[in-house]
Write a protein that holds these residues in place. Sequence first.
Motif, short mmCIF file in Angstrom:
data_model
loop_
_atom_site.label_atom_id
_atom_site.label_comp_id
_atom_site.label_asym_id
_atom_site.label_seq_id
_atom_site.Cartn_x
_atom_site.Cartn_y
_atom_site.Cartn_z
N TYR A 116 0.82 -1.22 0.00
CA TYR A 116 0.00 0.00 0.00
C TYR A 116 0.85 1.27 0.00
N THR A 117 1.95 1.28 0.77
CA THR A 117 2.78 2.49 0.76
C THR A 117 3.50 2.65 -0.58
N ASN A 118 3.74 1.54 -1.28
CA ASN A 118 4.36 1.64 -2.61
C ASN A 118 3.44 2.36 -3.59
N ILE A 119 2.13 2.20 -3.40
CA ILE A 119 1.18 2.93 -4.26
C ILE A 119 1.35 4.42 -4.05
N LEU A 120 1.44 4.83 -2.79
CA LEU A 120 1.65 6.25 -2.52
C LEU A 120 3.00 6.71 -3.06
N ALA A 121 4.01 5.87 -2.96
CA ALA A 121 5.32 6.24 -3.48
C ALA A 121 5.27 6.47 -4.99
N MET A 122 4.53 5.61 -5.70
CA MET A 122 4.44 5.75 -7.15
C MET A 122 3.66 7.02 -7.53
N LEU A 123 2.57 7.29 -6.80
CA LEU A 123 1.83 8.53 -7.04
C LEU A 123 2.71 9.74 -6.74
N ASP A 124 3.46 9.65 -5.66
CA ASP A 124 4.34 10.75 -5.26
C ASP A 124 5.41 11.01 -6.32
N LEU A 125 6.05 9.95 -6.79
CA LEU A 125 7.08 10.09 -7.81
C LEU A 125 6.51 10.62 -9.13
N ALA A 126 5.22 10.38 -9.34
CA ALA A 126 4.57 10.88 -10.55
C ALA A 126 4.04 12.30 -10.38
N GLY A 127 4.05 12.81 -9.14
CA GLY A 127 3.52 14.16 -8.89
C GLY A 127 2.01 14.21 -8.88
#
Length: 623
Positions: A116-127
Amino acid sequence: MFDPKLKQALARVQKPGRYTGGEPGCVYKDKSQVDLRFAFCFPDTYEVGMSFLGMKILYELLNQHPNWWCERAFMPWLDMVQQHRELGLPLYTLESKDPLTDFDIVGFTLQYELSYTNILAMLDLAGIPFYAADRDESWPLIVAGGPCVCNAEPIAPFFDMMMLGEGEWQLQKVCETVEQAKKEGWTKRRLLEQLAGIPGCYVPSFYDVTYQPDGRIQSITPNCPQAPAKVTKVILQDMDSYAPPTHFVVPMVGAIHDRAQVEVLRGCVRGCRFCQAGFLYRPMRQRSVGMLNEAARDLCANTGYEEVSLTSLSTSDHSQLEQLLDEMDTWTPQEHVSISLPSLRIDNFSESLIEKTTKVRKSGLTFAPEAGTQRLRDVINKNITWDEIEKSCKIAFKAGYSSVKLYFMMGLPTETMEDIEGIAETAQRVVDLYYSNPDKPKGKGVQVTISVACFVPKPHTPFQFVPQDTKEQLEAKQQHLLHSVHSRKIRVNYHDSSTSFLEAVFAKGDRRLAPVIEAAYRKGCFFDGWDECFRYDVWLETFREFGLDTAFYANRTIGEDEITPWSHMDYGVSHAFLVHEYHKALAAQTTQPCNRQCSGCGANHLLGGPCFAYDTDLVHENR
């Protein structure tokens, strides 16, 4: 053309092949000629994601549409995450190298709670903003599918829409709707209302959740006319209506399961009470022999793979498996292609299956007794006996195998230390069986490997009501198991109880966990499923900061009439059936597999009739 920043990043990381794309089998299109772009995101590393059959199925299916383009994105490993951040390089897809913000739909597959935190990381890296409420029409639609959608409430506020069930038909309907919305200039609200009308589509913002003073859920109520009170999963009623994919993207960096995969059936007849997948994918439906054989041959020819895996939850329960293997054996030896059956069952393992799957090379042999005593196997409805374990091991030893892996769980409902000792005793009996067997391989010693997972009670199973063992209880059982093994011929592996504990919290969690997940991510928590990255102390600290008790989610008994965070999700199996199976478990009573006798779980309503023709001999072949 590679972005200069990307070239710079690739020169600084290990395994740059994870991030370059260009693998054989990639689909490339002219983005000016497509009407809809879909980014399929897997929230784990390239090697893990490229092993996932679901991505391969949907990648081929969506790209068959001339005006749609499906591309892939994976969670970068730690060194590449650092480069993304230092260089201001947005997360991109492998095919076009375009950032995720250029896409109409960004879709995540939810396979594991600790991603689940990886989903946030991917959204974060995508802006991309985390919360659906903070994204207007200018942002991609953020959607999700996969087994964890059955209770994705802990991350529901991050998603615009989620899909219950099987995506072949459903995802195409979603893409058609988004394409129409794009062309006609719909508002995001109108789009979500239309999506909520598609079977199996769940729009979290269309549901209000209220809580009782003690923290339990009081109500889950739709706040939009288009949103159903219960969202019912979608299934393929006829598996032959969609052929398996015959073109895989062949990974540049070795995937964990780097081989051809053909899905022979979906669902499972066994009814193991701990197994969430067995309940989520009911009823069992199988593909025809002709379709499977043709797909396997085409896939191997198109990819160059020299191993084909016949995959499912229970491949040996295909009613015509022997016939399928006979047909595949007409071409696999000449093509030097080996056949693997990764989900063999102890009670229908046979000399014939070994003979037909080892003509080219032998793969490893794994059995899953799951529990060490017959009483506990009856509690979990494993429906196997020691006699069947003994018979299968004798067959394996006669065929030349000298190593066996045995999978077990600990922390199962009603488990005692005697059951833990039973795991060691079962392994010892297998060792003794080897040395007492005149048909054993000459000049070889035996190696029995025990792999023991910590049981996690999951939604939509008869064990959803039970508490998980505490971390201390699980660690005590792990030590007791180690002390119960007295042979060097037995190797013991077990899972970290801390990760299993957090998995249980998320599996049974509600929407109040979303801010906790966000806060833990901002403190540096991601790749929680990887031991070297898991920060248990940070998670506990974050739960305390938000005043949430992890034991409330993982370590308490759920009332049989309690409203759960997943009560508005209908996966076909009735609540009454789960309660009935729960009581049978506590009494150590077993239930017959579905292809032998219908137990009235309710999943047949998804087919509009009986799951099996119980009056035909075909159904009973594997008794």
